[in-house]
Enzyme design. Sequence first.
Site, PDB file in Angstrom:
ATOM      1  NE  ARG A  76      13.954 -80.892 -15.593  1.00  0.00           N
ATOM      2  CZ  ARG A  76      14.147 -81.224 -14.324  1.00  0.00           C
ATOM      3  NH1 ARG A  76      15.108 -80.628 -13.617  1.00  0.00           N
ATOM      4  NH2 ARG A  76      13.392 -82.148 -13.753  1.00  0.00           N
ATOM      5  CG  ASP A  84      17.967 -86.295  -7.006  1.00  0.00           C
ATOM      6  OD1 ASP A  84      18.961 -86.635  -7.677  1.00  0.00           O
ATOM      7  OD2 ASP A  84      17.057 -85.583  -7.463  1.00  0.00           O
TER       8      ASP A  84
END
Length: 394
Positions: free
Chosen positions: A163, A285
């Site tokens: 990505r 995260d």
Amino acid sequence: MLTLIRGATVYAPTHLGTQDVLIAGDKIIAIEKSINLSTSIAVSEVAAHDCLMIPGLVDSLVHISGGGGEAGFASRTPEMGVADAFLAGITTVVGALGTDDISRSHCDLVAKAKGLQQDGLNAFVHTGSYHVPVRTLGQSIRHDIMFINECIGVGEVAIADHRGSQPSVHELTRIAAEARTAGLLANKRGTVSVHVGAGKSRLAILYEVAKSSDIPLSQFYPTHMNRNSDLLMAGIEFASLGGVIDFTASTTAYDLAHGELAAAEALAYCLQKGVAPNLLTLSSDGHASLPIYDEHNQLVGFEVGSEMALFNALKQAITEFNVPVAEAVRAVTQNPADILGLAKGQLYAGADADLLLLRKDDFVLSDVWCRGNRVMQQTQLLQRGFFAGIGRLS
């Protein structure tokens, strides 16, 4: 108002034993075995003999303004609220963009950080995102770090991930050089937060940057290093050369069943292997998209990161993996603050009054102070943010 917390077992994160702690305004002004006051000033006393006191958690990677989702526009994750942080004992967050730096902007990221500060949380950001060339709010990485108070570094730049933009050694060197120079000029660390994917190249490009330039490995802060056992071993090698590595607390059952290690387990393993305790950190995260990919990089599931995962990982490290309390606490307080260049994560006279009380018997988070303000009292949240109190404005 003075606040005197009596009889807590203090981990600063160094174990200090039983101490009284005195707070005035937003600072700790004394940590002593016994504090006796004779004053006409109002003093709020808190009995904490059955509690551990630790610094407020420093979360080095949170998608405070929400993240882009890999399942289309409907999967863009929501933004973080101040309550999400305080409920998890987090008193300092560092926000970043990830895969999506198009529909998610740095203007929104910085505005969100300022809003969280207004709500009583310590909030900072990184400029940049997964992608290269780096998108910024101002003219450049240097501009953002030098002139935006909240901006302390760049990232999370993606490597070893399908990505990402597949940056070259030259591109990553330039990014690190800009961040380092800006940090020197602005008295900041200029850390480069690095998202490390599951690709086989792992950390190779970081070594190439260090080999071909004057940029030290310590300028980089790779995260998600518990993604699989091979990456963890690469992280141990990186740490042996003085680099700090970060383990992600938010995960999925699928990923754990397919090779990811829990952050607490990774921390315990590294300590057993002799990695220096000051080179290990954990982050949540939080509010990130957690896409679940199969071995062909096909999306098979989707979840959202949680700030609470960081506190849960701290507790798990201590109670399930027998990590010494001081070393576990250090991994979520002093260590991330040090690599990011933040004056946070420690308790001492003169330090910011960001601190937690945990019940000794079950490690439940009981109380939270942030900037000297008590935002949680005996497990009950007192500060939920601006909109929670909007009715009082009329």
